[in-house]
Design a protein around this motif. Structure first.
Motif, mmCIF file in Angstrom:
data_model
loop_
_atom_site.group_PDB
_atom_site.id
_atom_site.type_symbol
_atom_site.label_atom_id
_atom_site.label_comp_id
_atom_site.label_asym_id
_atom_site.label_seq_id
_atom_site.Cartn_x
_atom_site.Cartn_y
_atom_site.Cartn_z
ATOM 1 N N ASP A 1 0.869 -1.174 0.000
ATOM 2 C CA ASP A 1 0.000 0.000 0.000
ATOM 3 C C ASP A 1 0.904 1.221 0.000
ATOM 4 O O ASP A 1 1.511 1.564 1.021
ATOM 5 C CB ASP A 1 -0.900 0.006 1.235
ATOM 6 C CG ASP A 1 -1.932 1.137 1.213
ATOM 7 O OD1 ASP A 1 -1.563 2.257 0.799
ATOM 8 O OD2 ASP A 1 -3.076 0.905 1.618
ATOM 9 N N VAL A 2 1.027 1.878 -1.148
ATOM 10 C CA VAL A 2 1.992 2.974 -1.280
ATOM 11 C C VAL A 2 1.695 4.119 -0.315
ATOM 12 O O VAL A 2 2.618 4.726 0.238
ATOM 13 C CB VAL A 2 2.045 3.474 -2.747
ATOM 14 C CG1 VAL A 2 0.746 4.154 -3.162
ATOM 15 C CG2 VAL A 2 3.236 4.414 -2.950
ATOM 16 N N ILE A 3 0.422 4.399 -0.052
ATOM 17 C CA ILE A 3 0.068 5.499 0.857
ATOM 18 C C ILE A 3 0.564 5.199 2.272
ATOM 19 O O ILE A 3 1.241 6.015 2.908
ATOM 20 C CB ILE A 3 -1.448 5.750 0.871
ATOM 21 C CG1 ILE A 3 -1.980 6.004 -0.540
ATOM 22 C CG2 ILE A 3 -1.783 6.907 1.809
ATOM 23 C CD1 ILE A 3 -1.455 7.253 -1.185
ATOM 24 N N LYS A 4 0.214 4.019 2.772
ATOM 25 C CA LYS A 4 0.607 3.650 4.133
ATOM 26 C C LYS A 4 2.121 3.597 4.279
ATOM 27 O O LYS A 4 2.675 4.017 5.306
ATOM 28 C CB LYS A 4 -0.005 2.294 4.505
ATOM 29 C CG LYS A 4 -1.507 2.339 4.724
ATOM 30 C CD LYS A 4 -2.034 0.972 5.128
ATOM 31 C CE LYS A 4 -3.538 1.008 5.372
ATOM 32 N NZ LYS A 4 -4.075 -0.326 5.751
ATOM 33 N N GLU A 5 2.797 3.090 3.243
ATOM 34 C CA GLU A 5 4.247 2.938 3.352
ATOM 35 C C GLU A 5 4.968 4.281 3.265
ATOM 36 O O GLU A 5 5.990 4.486 3.923
ATOM 37 C CB GLU A 5 4.741 1.945 2.303
ATOM 38 C CG GLU A 5 4.264 0.524 2.618
ATOM 39 C CD GLU A 5 4.744 -0.523 1.641
ATOM 40 O OE1 GLU A 5 5.950 -0.567 1.359
ATOM 41 O OE2 GLU A 5 3.908 -1.312 1.164
ATOM 42 N N PHE B 1 7.787 8.543 6.476
ATOM 43 C CA PHE B 1 7.930 9.884 7.032
ATOM 44 C C PHE B 1 7.827 9.873 8.553
ATOM 45 O O PHE B 1 8.529 10.645 9.225
ATOM 46 C CB PHE B 1 6.902 10.831 6.428
ATOM 47 C CG PHE B 1 7.254 11.289 5.038
ATOM 48 C CD1 PHE B 1 8.504 11.818 4.773
ATOM 49 C CD2 PHE B 1 6.344 11.183 4.003
ATOM 50 C CE1 PHE B 1 8.844 12.238 3.494
ATOM 51 C CE2 PHE B 1 6.669 11.600 2.725
ATOM 52 C CZ PHE B 1 7.929 12.129 2.465
ATOM 53 N N SER B 2 7.011 9.019 9.100
ATOM 54 C CA SER B 2 6.927 8.922 10.562
ATOM 55 C C SER B 2 8.284 8.557 11.154
ATOM 56 O O SER B 2 8.735 9.158 12.143
ATOM 57 C CB SER B 2 5.884 7.881 10.962
ATOM 58 O OG SER B 2 4.589 8.282 10.567
ATOM 59 N N GLU B 3 8.948 7.601 10.522
ATOM 60 C CA GLU B 3 10.262 7.172 10.998
ATOM 61 C C GLU B 3 11.310 8.263 10.819
ATOM 62 O O GLU B 3 12.105 8.546 11.718
ATOM 63 C CB GLU B 3 10.671 5.900 10.249
ATOM 64 C CG GLU B 3 11.992 5.301 10.692
ATOM 65 C CD GLU B 3 13.184 5.858 9.928
ATOM 66 O OE1 GLU B 3 14.260 6.014 10.539
ATOM 67 O OE2 GLU B 3 13.043 6.155 8.725
ATOM 68 N N ARG B 4 11.293 8.924 9.662
ATOM 69 C CA ARG B 4 12.299 9.957 9.399
ATOM 70 C C ARG B 4 12.077 11.196 10.274
ATOM 71 O O ARG B 4 13.030 11.880 10.654
ATOM 72 C CB ARG B 4 12.299 10.359 7.916
ATOM 73 C CG ARG B 4 12.636 9.254 6.941
ATOM 74 C CD ARG B 4 13.831 8.434 7.369
ATOM 75 N NE ARG B 4 15.073 9.207 7.368
ATOM 76 C CZ ARG B 4 16.153 8.889 8.078
ATOM 77 N NH1 ARG B 4 16.132 7.842 8.894
ATOM 78 N NH2 ARG B 4 17.245 9.617 8.004
ATOM 79 N N GLN C 1 0.911 4.071 -9.033
ATOM 80 C CA GLN C 1 1.232 4.484 -7.661
ATOM 81 C C GLN C 1 1.346 6.003 -7.544
ATOM 82 O O GLN C 1 0.911 6.594 -6.549
ATOM 83 C CB GLN C 1 2.533 3.805 -7.220
ATOM 84 C CG GLN C 1 2.382 2.312 -7.010
ATOM 85 C CD GLN C 1 3.702 1.572 -7.010
ATOM 86 O OE1 GLN C 1 4.756 2.123 -7.358
ATOM 87 N NE2 GLN C 1 3.666 0.303 -6.638
ATOM 88 N N ASN C 2 1.915 6.648 -8.562
ATOM 89 C CA ASN C 2 1.997 8.108 -8.556
ATOM 90 C C ASN C 2 0.615 8.741 -8.490
ATOM 91 O O ASN C 2 0.381 9.695 -7.726
ATOM 92 C CB ASN C 2 2.718 8.606 -9.815
ATOM 93 C CG ASN C 2 4.222 8.479 -9.722
ATOM 94 O OD1 ASN C 2 4.819 8.793 -8.706
ATOM 95 N ND2 ASN C 2 4.850 8.010 -10.787
ATOM 96 N N TYR C 3 -0.315 8.211 -9.266
ATOM 97 C CA TYR C 3 -1.660 8.801 -9.283
ATOM 98 C C TYR C 3 -2.437 8.467 -8.018
ATOM 99 O O TYR C 3 -3.233 9.282 -7.548
ATOM 100 C CB TYR C 3 -2.414 8.386 -10.543
ATOM 101 C CG TYR C 3 -2.028 9.246 -11.726
ATOM 102 C CD1 TYR C 3 -2.574 10.515 -11.900
ATOM 103 C CD2 TYR C 3 -1.074 8.822 -12.643
ATOM 104 C CE1 TYR C 3 -2.200 11.328 -12.946
ATOM 105 C CE2 TYR C 3 -0.682 9.629 -13.701
ATOM 106 C CZ TYR C 3 -1.252 10.882 -13.846
ATOM 107 O OH TYR C 3 -0.857 11.697 -14.882
ATOM 108 N N GLU D 1 -3.957 14.377 0.375
ATOM 109 C CA GLU D 1 -4.435 15.126 1.538
ATOM 110 C C GLU D 1 -4.221 14.365 2.849
ATOM 111 O O GLU D 1 -4.167 14.978 3.920
ATOM 112 C CB GLU D 1 -5.914 15.494 1.386
ATOM 113 C CG GLU D 1 -6.892 14.336 1.461
ATOM 114 C CD GLU D 1 -7.108 13.637 0.123
ATOM 115 O OE1 GLU D 1 -8.060 12.829 0.036
ATOM 116 O OE2 GLU D 1 -6.333 13.893 -0.818
ATOM 117 N N VAL D 2 -4.082 13.026 2.780
ATOM 118 C CA VAL D 2 -3.850 12.273 4.024
ATOM 119 C C VAL D 2 -2.489 12.619 4.628
ATOM 120 O O VAL D 2 -2.266 12.394 5.824
ATOM 121 C CB VAL D 2 -3.960 10.745 3.812
ATOM 122 C CG1 VAL D 2 -5.302 10.379 3.220
ATOM 123 C CG2 VAL D 2 -2.816 10.206 2.969
#
Length: 274
Positions: free
Chosen positions: A158-162, A167-170, A196-198, A205-206
């Motif tokens: 899931d590209v969004i979740k990953e 970013f959470s980790e960084r 995945q880009n689209y 917004e998430v």
């Protein structure tokens, strides 16, 4: 929503435009266009006059499959350009597009104001410590691998979740060092296929849950011209169309090749939400 650029607080409550200045011979769209002082200064002046708030200087091509450039070459390209621009346009807010801490440090010490890192500190162990010592805004982008192999690393569940997890980790890593002014770039075209880009754009917004300003870099990329069946040179109209989507999805900075058209998009967006 502000960032501190060379001692001046800059609000991002209204979207801003970042003009791209690639001083590389092999960038995917403008490679080789700006290789002498006159052409560089003419382009910078044009972008500033058209409304760019930032100029992003890149001396290492990050297009898919680009050749690796050694550190000395990148420094030799980047540092003199920073000095040249600020000598002629001293009020310019310069961003340096690099994943190398040595290049970032030299450019900031020569007057650049922002570090734009495609690797979010993962390609150079000294980068985050360097940003923390320099006390400058830091743009960190999502990418897997390197520009040389990233297109082989698109196997997401899931590209969004990953991307959010990345970013959470960084952000934990950056904030633990006291880095405050952080801007998030989802990394369109970097280790992501067309679909995945689209998906990432459609649900961008998430990213607002991260509570940091968003930068969108889609200008003339293959996700546009491959969909339209044309070329990067023909992708301005498509770029402008998706810039409006980026703004509606929460982007605060548009990183672009074509400042005039991006500024028109921002003005129309502001009228739309007024």
């Amino acid at each position: 929503m502000t960032i501190n650029c060379n001692g001046k607080l800059l609000s991002l409550n209204q979207p801003k435009v970042m003009g791209i200045l690639n001083v590389t011979p092999d960038s995917f769209f403008d490679g080789g266009k700006y290789k002498d002082e006159k052409s560089i200064l003419n382009q910078v002046e044009k972008m500033l006059n058209e409304g760019a708030t930032f100029i992003d200087v890149g001396a290492y091509s990050t297009r898919p499959g680009a050749l690796n450039v050694d550190e000395a070459t990148e420094l030799k390209r980047a540092v003199p350009i920073v000095g040249l621009i600020l000598k002629n346009f001293p009020d310019t807010i310069l961003s340096i597009d690099t994943f190398r801490s040595s290049v970032a440090k030299e450019c900031i010490e020569n007057g650049a104001a922002i570090i734009n890192d495609i690797s979010a500190g993962l390609q150079d162990d000294n980068m985050l410590h360097t940003v923390a010592k320099l006390h400058v805004p830091y743009i960190m982008m999502h990418m897997r691998g390197t520009p040389q192999n990233m297109q082989k690393k698109t196997d997401y569940d899931d590209v969004i979740k990953e991307v959010l997890s990345f970013f959470s980790e960084r952000l934990v890593a950056t904030k633990s060092l006291g880095i405050k002014d952080i801007i998030i770039d989802p990394g369109f075209g970097f280790a992501k296929n067309l679909e995945q880009n689209y998906k990432l754009l459609n649900q961008m917004e998430v990213m607002s849950i991260i509570e940091h300003p968003l930068l969108a870099g889609i200008s003339r990329k293959s996700m546009i011209y491959k969909t339209l069946g044309n070329t990067a040179e023909q992708a301005l109209n498509g770029t402008t169309a998706l810039h409006m989507v980026c703004l509606q999805k929460g982007a605060k900075i548009l990183r672009v090749h074509d400042v005039k058209e991006a500024m028109e998009c921002v003005k129309l967006y502001e009228q739309l939400i007024a």
